[in-house]
Scaffold this active site. Structure first.
Site, PDB file in Angstrom:
ATOM      1  N   ARG A   1      22.311  -6.303  14.384  1.00  0.00           N
ATOM      2  CA  ARG A   1      21.452  -4.633  13.860  1.00  0.00           C
ATOM      3  C   ARG A   1      22.241  -3.446  15.117  1.00  0.00           C
ATOM      4  O   ARG A   1      21.186  -3.253  15.450  1.00  0.00           O
ATOM      5  CB  ARG A   1      21.787  -3.880  12.788  1.00  0.00           C
ATOM      6  CG  ARG A   1      21.302  -2.369  12.515  1.00  0.00           C
ATOM      7  CD  ARG A   1      20.277  -2.093  11.397  1.00  0.00           C
ATOM      8  NE  ARG A   1      20.909  -2.205  10.361  1.00  0.00           N
ATOM      9  CZ  ARG A   1      20.532  -1.322   9.152  1.00  0.00           C
ATOM     10  NH1 ARG A   1      20.174  -0.174   8.865  1.00  0.00           N
ATOM     11  NH2 ARG A   1      21.438  -1.885   8.252  1.00  0.00           N
TER      12      ARG A   1
ATOM     13  N   HIS B   1      30.109  -2.144   8.423  1.00  0.00           N
ATOM     14  CA  HIS B   1      28.185  -2.847   7.584  1.00  0.00           C
ATOM     15  C   HIS B   1      29.832  -3.989   6.798  1.00  0.00           C
ATOM     16  O   HIS B   1      29.318  -3.529   5.157  1.00  0.00           O
ATOM     17  CB  HIS B   1      28.322  -1.286   7.370  1.00  0.00           C
ATOM     18  CG  HIS B   1      26.943  -1.606   7.115  1.00  0.00           C
ATOM     19  ND1 HIS B   1      26.043  -2.938   6.866  1.00  0.00           N
ATOM     20  CD2 HIS B   1      25.641  -1.150   6.266  1.00  0.00           C
ATOM     21  CE1 HIS B   1      24.842  -3.103   6.311  1.00  0.00           C
ATOM     22  NE2 HIS B   1      24.923  -1.631   6.176  1.00  0.00           N
TER      23      HIS B   1
ATOM     24  N   GLN C   1      27.164  -5.345   3.910  1.00  0.00           N
ATOM     25  CA  GLN C   1      27.154  -4.153   2.580  1.00  0.00           C
ATOM     26  C   GLN C   1      28.355  -4.237   1.976  1.00  0.00           C
ATOM     27  O   GLN C   1      27.779  -4.243   0.841  1.00  0.00           O
ATOM     28  CB  GLN C   1      26.725  -2.854   3.132  1.00  0.00           C
ATOM     29  CG  GLN C   1      26.437  -1.875   2.369  1.00  0.00           C
ATOM     30  CD  GLN C   1      25.570  -1.672   1.855  1.00  0.00           C
ATOM     31  OE1 GLN C   1      24.411  -2.278   2.104  1.00  0.00           O
ATOM     32  NE2 GLN C   1      25.011  -2.255   0.286  1.00  0.00           N
TER      33      GLN C   1
ATOM     34  N   ASP D   1      27.840   7.874   0.959  1.00  0.00           N
ATOM     35  CA  ASP D   1      26.730   7.243   1.969  1.00  0.00           C
ATOM     36  C   ASP D   1      26.539   8.220   2.622  1.00  0.00           C
ATOM     37  O   ASP D   1      27.094   9.305   2.607  1.00  0.00           O
ATOM     38  CB  ASP D   1      27.503   6.180   3.412  1.00  0.00           C
ATOM     39  CG  ASP D   1      26.497   5.796   3.680  1.00  0.00           C
ATOM     40  OD1 ASP D   1      25.126   6.055   3.988  1.00  0.00           O
ATOM     41  OD2 ASP D   1      26.729   5.355   5.268  1.00  0.00           O
TER      42      ASP D   1
ATOM     43  N   CYS E   1      24.955   2.325  -0.130  1.00  0.00           N
ATOM     44  CA  CYS E   1      24.666   1.610   0.276  1.00  0.00           C
ATOM     45  C   CYS E   1      23.052   1.633   0.755  1.00  0.00           C
ATOM     46  O   CYS E   1      22.309   0.916   0.719  1.00  0.00           O
ATOM     47  CB  CYS E   1      25.427   0.777   2.168  1.00  0.00           C
ATOM     48  SG  CYS E   1      25.148   2.538   2.629  1.00  0.00           S
TER      49      CYS E   1
ATOM     50  N   ARG F   1      22.796  -7.830  -1.811  1.00  0.00           N
ATOM     51  CA  ARG F   1      22.784  -7.843  -0.333  1.00  0.00           C
ATOM     52  C   ARG F   1      21.521  -9.287  -0.192  1.00  0.00           C
ATOM     53  O   ARG F   1      22.515 -10.071   0.621  1.00  0.00           O
ATOM     54  CB  ARG F   1      21.493  -6.712   0.166  1.00  0.00           C
ATOM     55  CG  ARG F   1      22.437  -5.635   0.583  1.00  0.00           C
ATOM     56  CD  ARG F   1      23.288  -5.288   1.396  1.00  0.00           C
ATOM     57  NE  ARG F   1      22.997  -5.668   3.160  1.00  0.00           N
ATOM     58  CZ  ARG F   1      22.450  -5.285   3.245  1.00  0.00           C
ATOM     59  NH1 ARG F   1      22.326  -3.633   3.880  1.00  0.00           N
ATOM     60  NH2 ARG F   1      22.550  -5.751   4.381  1.00  0.00           N
TER      61      ARG F   1
END
Ligand code: CP
Ligand code: NVA
Length: 313
Positions: A112, A139, A142, A228, A268, A296
């Protein structure tokens, strides 16, 4: 166990790194792995020989860390957790050198970080597969979980409409890639100045997304409404400006009412109730955010299995 250099190393740096047939396989595999987990049955393909995942975090995380770490242990493997602050990454060791070293000792790496170019540089010098655990641009893990969650609830996402309300960020760009690949449409509504980046996402079929000025219109007839945070990690200095710009981009009950009657709501997480989503929506009957978070782990287990062991069925 550390793998020898291979001719082609399968990385997962963007959603478009895999094709539709591989996604169909991964969704079936994730369902199989999830059933085992729910039945409390051992499933440990990484136990013998033991496989190790290195997780490198240059930004904060709750879900990504727990899902990869718990998932790896459940599959019989182990993990090494590194952050910028407690490794030489924070003291300017070149990313290429870090990749060369770390990938000689582990079987898989999850990163990340900030710029996509950083994870690409790492992958280019890695002997083992590299997974994108979030960059400024994308991402993919996700969206893998989000689509799996949609399929669990509603069946195939092909031909469906996903409404994206909010920032044209890493999540939004990844939704565009998924729409092009899996044959659905994203209705995007962002404040001006915060648009999605179809060029960055490498979109070739402009029909996979449609832009709306009004977020309410973007939600009309949608099968899934998703949003988000207004300010992603790394953009905190813009917080106040964004708070003003995004005021109308809060997913509320009016927006959900214009979507399909059985539309799902996803986020998310982490979420800010009263900013990008109202408490009534995220805590309401159409929200599937807790399944989405749990998934996830199941999809990433399937992804790690695929990257390390290839297709098993
Ligand atoms: N959704 C997500 O990636 O969460 P974390 O930032 O907690 O990992
Ligand atoms: N867009 C958000 C997602 C967090 C999981 C960020 O990059 O901070």
């Amino acid at each position: 166990m550390s793998a020898a250099p291979a001719m082609t190393i399968p990385h997962y740096l963007q959603f478009k790194d895999l094709d539709a047939a591989t996604y169909a396989y991964l969704f079936e595999r994730a369902a199989f792995i999830k059933r085992k987990f729910k039945a409390v049955e051992k499933y440990q393909p990484f136990a013998d020989p033991d496989r190790t995942l290195a997780m490198i975090f240059e930004k904060a995380s709750t879900r990504t860390r727990v899902s990869f770490e718990a998932g790896m242990y459940q599959m019989g493997g182990s993990v090494v957790h590194l952050t910028t602050g407690d490794s030489q990454l924070g003291r300017a060791e070149p990313i290429e050198d870090s990749a060369r070293v770390i990938s000689r000792m582990v079987d898989l790496v999850m990163i990340r970080t900030f710029e996509q170019s950083k994870i690409e540089a790492f992958a280019a010098h890695s002997r083992v597969p590299v997974i994108n655990g979030l960059t400024n641009e994308f991402h993919p893990c996700q969206i893998l979980a989000d689509i799996f969650t949609f399929i669990e609830r509603r069946g195939s996402i092909e031909g469906k409409v996903v409404a994206w309300v909010g920032d044209g960020n890493n999540m939004a760009n990844t939704w565009l890639q998924a729409a092009e690949l899996l044959g659905f449409t994203v209705h995007v509504s962002t404040p001006s100045g915060y648009e999605v980046d179809p060029v960055l996402a490498g979109i070739r079929n402009p029909a996979c997304y449609k832009v709306f000025k009004d977020p309410l219109e973007a939600c009309a007839g949608a099968h899934l409404v998703t949003t988000d945070v207004w300010t992603s990690m790394g953009f905190e200095a813009e917080n106040e400006v964004r708070r003003a710009a995004f005021k109308r981009w809060c997913v509320d009950e009016d927006m959900m009412r214009t979507a399909q009657p059985d539309a799902l709501f996803m986020h998310c997480l982490p979420a800010h109730r009263g900013e990008e989503v109202s408490a009534e929506v995220i805590d309401g009957p159409q929200s599937v955010v807790w399944d989405e978070a749990e998934n996830r782990m199941h999809v990433q287990k399937a992804l790690m299995e695929y990257l390390l062991l290839g297709r098993l069925a």
